[in-house]
Write an enzyme that holds these catalytic residues in place. Structure first.
Site, PDB file in Angstrom:
ATOM      1  N   LYS A 228     -13.059 -16.757  46.020  1.00  0.00           N
ATOM      2  CA  LYS A 228     -12.522 -18.144  45.703  1.00  0.00           C
ATOM      3  C   LYS A 228     -11.021 -18.089  45.615  1.00  0.00           C
ATOM      4  O   LYS A 228     -10.389 -17.242  44.645  1.00  0.00           O
ATOM      5  CB  LYS A 228     -13.264 -18.489  44.419  1.00  0.00           C
ATOM      6  CG  LYS A 228     -12.636 -19.396  43.431  1.00  0.00           C
ATOM      7  CD  LYS A 228     -13.281 -19.410  42.113  1.00  0.00           C
ATOM      8  CE  LYS A 228     -12.514 -20.490  41.065  1.00  0.00           C
ATOM      9  NZ  LYS A 228     -13.115 -20.526  39.729  1.00  0.00           N
ATOM     10  N   ASP A 233      -6.244 -23.977  38.227  1.00  0.00           N
ATOM     11  CA  ASP A 233      -7.148 -24.862  37.917  1.00  0.00           C
ATOM     12  C   ASP A 233      -6.900 -25.618  36.681  1.00  0.00           C
ATOM     13  O   ASP A 233      -6.942 -25.028  35.425  1.00  0.00           O
ATOM     14  CB  ASP A 233      -8.608 -24.012  37.645  1.00  0.00           C
ATOM     15  CG  ASP A 233      -9.652 -24.920  37.200  1.00  0.00           C
ATOM     16  OD1 ASP A 233      -9.917 -25.943  37.650  1.00  0.00           O
ATOM     17  OD2 ASP A 233     -10.717 -24.417  36.838  1.00  0.00           O
ATOM     18  N   LYS A 240      -8.715 -29.000  31.140  1.00  0.00           N
ATOM     19  CA  LYS A 240      -8.982 -28.032  30.221  1.00  0.00           C
ATOM     20  C   LYS A 240      -8.014 -28.167  29.106  1.00  0.00           C
ATOM     21  O   LYS A 240      -6.914 -28.737  29.378  1.00  0.00           O
ATOM     22  CB  LYS A 240      -8.447 -26.623  31.010  1.00  0.00           C
ATOM     23  CG  LYS A 240      -9.474 -26.117  32.212  1.00  0.00           C
ATOM     24  CD  LYS A 240      -8.895 -24.874  32.783  1.00  0.00           C
ATOM     25  CE  LYS A 240      -9.772 -24.301  33.715  1.00  0.00           C
ATOM     26  NZ  LYS A 240     -11.086 -23.825  33.225  1.00  0.00           N
ATOM     27  N   ASP A 251      -7.274 -17.903  38.627  1.00  0.00           N
ATOM     28  CA  ASP A 251      -8.226 -18.301  39.378  1.00  0.00           C
ATOM     29  C   ASP A 251      -8.584 -18.091  40.720  1.00  0.00           C
ATOM     30  O   ASP A 251      -9.533 -18.647  41.374  1.00  0.00           O
ATOM     31  CB  ASP A 251      -8.206 -19.859  38.880  1.00  0.00           C
ATOM     32  CG  ASP A 251      -9.885 -20.208  38.711  1.00  0.00           C
ATOM     33  OD1 ASP A 251     -10.830 -19.473  38.359  1.00  0.00           O
ATOM     34  OD2 ASP A 251     -10.015 -21.552  38.714  1.00  0.00           O
ATOM     35  N   ASP A 310     -14.613 -29.324  36.204  1.00  0.00           N
ATOM     36  CA  ASP A 310     -13.896 -27.675  36.087  1.00  0.00           C
ATOM     37  C   ASP A 310     -14.960 -26.788  36.423  1.00  0.00           C
ATOM     38  O   ASP A 310     -14.643 -25.649  36.184  1.00  0.00           O
ATOM     39  CB  ASP A 310     -13.705 -27.797  34.534  1.00  0.00           C
ATOM     40  CG  ASP A 310     -12.843 -26.613  34.019  1.00  0.00           C
ATOM     41  OD1 ASP A 310     -12.259 -25.946  34.968  1.00  0.00           O
ATOM     42  OD2 ASP A 310     -12.910 -26.098  33.104  1.00  0.00           O
ATOM     43  N   GLU A 312     -15.389 -26.200  39.833  1.00  0.00           N
ATOM     44  CA  GLU A 312     -14.791 -26.603  41.118  1.00  0.00           C
ATOM     45  C   GLU A 312     -15.237 -25.226  41.983  1.00  0.00           C
ATOM     46  O   GLU A 312     -15.200 -25.415  43.124  1.00  0.00           O
ATOM     47  CB  GLU A 312     -13.466 -27.136  41.069  1.00  0.00           C
ATOM     48  CG  GLU A 312     -12.365 -26.219  41.050  1.00  0.00           C
ATOM     49  CD  GLU A 312     -12.436 -25.056  39.881  1.00  0.00           C
ATOM     50  OE1 GLU A 312     -12.119 -23.834  39.845  1.00  0.00           O
ATOM     51  OE2 GLU A 312     -12.951 -25.799  38.540  1.00  0.00           O
ATOM     52  N   ARG A 314     -17.649 -23.312  42.406  1.00  0.00           N
ATOM     53  CA  ARG A 314     -18.738 -23.040  42.993  1.00  0.00           C
ATOM     54  C   ARG A 314     -18.774 -24.292  44.392  1.00  0.00           C
ATOM     55  O   ARG A 314     -19.474 -23.804  45.260  1.00  0.00           O
ATOM     56  CB  ARG A 314     -20.099 -23.173  42.206  1.00  0.00           C
ATOM     57  CG  ARG A 314     -20.234 -24.527  41.454  1.00  0.00           C
ATOM     58  CD  ARG A 314     -20.813 -24.372  40.343  1.00  0.00           C
ATOM     59  NE  ARG A 314     -20.351 -23.727  39.049  1.00  0.00           N
ATOM     60  CZ  ARG A 314     -20.628 -23.533  38.119  1.00  0.00           C
ATOM     61  NH1 ARG A 314     -21.889 -23.843  37.893  1.00  0.00           N
ATOM     62  NH2 ARG A 314     -19.959 -22.798  37.209  1.00  0.00           N
TER      63      ARG A 314
END
Length: 461
Positions: A228, A233, A240, A251, A310, A312, A314
């Site tokens: 990933k 993010d 967030k 992230d 949020d 995202e 996956r």
């Protein structure tokens, strides 16, 4: 200057590892003056206690490091590396008997303790150098350390200097260094090449989304690593709070970790066909951002209802996993800083992983124990499959209720791996919240060394 040197000689200073309660056995091998010095300084062998022994000229002539009790040692790892920061300049050799595994851990820990992130601010280097313990493979050690340091550097670099474009540059540099082939699909070309989820997540950013694809090796079993690469993010439109956004430069820790692992594999010249896939995006807020309740199409053909922008990670992994699965590799591994639920379950020090294959899962767990890279197996729990099945699409990216969040995320990813026999997913943290032996505060690799150690048994190398 390197923190590891290879050849011992008489000028090297001895470092004695002393278990708590076993001081007499060690002091019996020392001079009377040194034994008295240790006693006078209150040295007991408590974990991490360091006593530097003076020579006749006032300069250090050796040192004692407390290793604590067996119970205390089980509470951590890389204990020999505790001495690295406290010892003065010099070439030190461990004078105590160690098993091969202990020698490898000591050498690796000492070297990793020397890591400094100095891109923006100078830092004092580690002065003490360790003589490589007998039996430790120096080439393997160097490859592992180089891979881990790459991972740490990538994670520690803030998003201002580590966006999708900069991650691409690091990826291409890695490919060039080892003569690997690399391809990049950017921006709207992702739609033309059928990666709609990667495009949807990254399209609101001023920095275009992209899919990075590296291939190395021409013979042997196929290993594909997917990481990933969400370089920052915000949470998207489901933004967030500030308290949750503070560490989002990490992230892309999954991408950093698979790139570090790939560097280890290529550096060691393992006989396999390696592929590395990194969807590199920034999840930003903009007029063209994907929205809650949007239904998105995936490369696999499955539709996904977005119930939280949020969740995202996956989504971008789904398209990359679908591509990897089309080739049916012998082993497919995904790594991602995917869920806060995993941190609630096992904390920052353990890397939870999911795997349906008992042989592969057992090999990974055993490797984690052997190389001090702790893992914890979590279940692909089939009864929770209904939680990721919404009313109007094939899949839900963020099931309501908040329960079993790491498991439902793993189940979501598994839906995109239907042709590959052996798949393992790691829901890592990628961050050391407080300094520990061999692990300064900041970015850290998790699971990579365990996977590397397990590969010979899993793939028959």
């Amino acid at each position: 200057m390197s923190s590891i040197i290879a050849a011992p000689d008489a000028s090297h200073l001895p470092l004695h590892l002393v278990e708590e309660g076993a001081l007499d056995a060690v002091t019996a091998t020392l001079s009377e003056g040194h034994a008295n010095w240790a006693t006078a300084n209150g040295f007991t062998g408590a974990l991490g206690q360091l006593c530097i022994l003076p020579g006749a000229d006032g300069r250090p002539s050796g040192a004692l490091l407390g290793m604590g009790s067996a119970v205390k040692r089980r509470r951590g790892r890389f204990h020999a590396a505790r001495a690295a920061a406290g010892l003065p300049d010099g070439d030190w050799s461990i004078a105590s008997h160690m098993t091969p595994a202990e020698a490898e851990e000591a050498a690796l820990g000492w070297h990793l303790a020397a890591y400094r992130f100095t891109r923006y601010k100078a830092d004092k280097p580690q002065k003490a150098r360790l003589v490589l313990p007998a039996g430790v493979d120096s080439a393997r050690l160097a490859a592992i350390v180089a891979g881990e340091c790459l991972t740490r550097d990538l994670i520690n670099t803030p998003a201002s200097d580590m966006g999708p474009e900069e991650l691409e540059s690091a990826f291409l540099h890695l490919a060039t260094e080892f003569g690997a082939d690399a391809q990049v699909i950017r921006g709207d070309d992702l739609l033309a090449e059928n990666f709609p989820l990667i495009h949807a997540v990254g399209r609101a950013s001023s920095r275009a989304p992209r899919l990075l694809d590296l291939r190395w090796g021409t013979e042997g079993p196929r290993l594909t690593l997917v990481g990933k690469g969400v370089c920052f993010d915000t949470g998207g439109l489901d933004i967030k709070p500030a308290s949750s956004m503070g560490l989002m430069k990490k992230d892309m820790g999954g991408a950093a970790t698979v790139m570090g692992l790939a560097r280890m594999i290529m550096g060691l010249g393992l006989r396999l066909r390696l592929r590395v896939l990194v969807p590199a995006v920034e999840n930003a807020v903009g007029g063209n951002a994907f929205r809650p309740q949007d239904v998105l199409h995936s490369r696999k053909g499955l539709t996904v209802e977005v119930n939280n922008t949020d969740a995202e990670g996956r989504l971008v992994l789904a398209d990359a996993l679908a591509l990897a699965d089309e080739e049916k590799p012998d082993l497919l591994v995904s790594m991602a800083t995917l869920t806060g639920a995993a941190r609630v379950a096992v904390g920052p020090d353990l890397a939870p992983f999911y795997c349906d294959d008992e042989r592969v899962a057992g090999a990974l767990a055993e490797a984690g124990r052997a190389v001090a890279d702790p893992l914890w197996r979590m279940p692909f729990w089939d009864p929770y499959e209904t939680l990721i099945e919404p009313a109007i699409a094939d899949l839900d990216n963020a099931p309501s209720g908040g329960m079993a969040g790491s498991i439902t995320a793993a189940l979501f990813l598994r839906r995109f791996v239907t042709g590959t026999a052996h798949y393992a997913h790691f829901d890592i943290y990628g961050w050391q919240p407080t300094a520990a032996p061999a692990r300064p505060k900041g970015g850290v690799g998790q699971g990579a060394r365990a996977v590397l150690d397990a590969l010979p048994g899993v793939l028959g190398l």
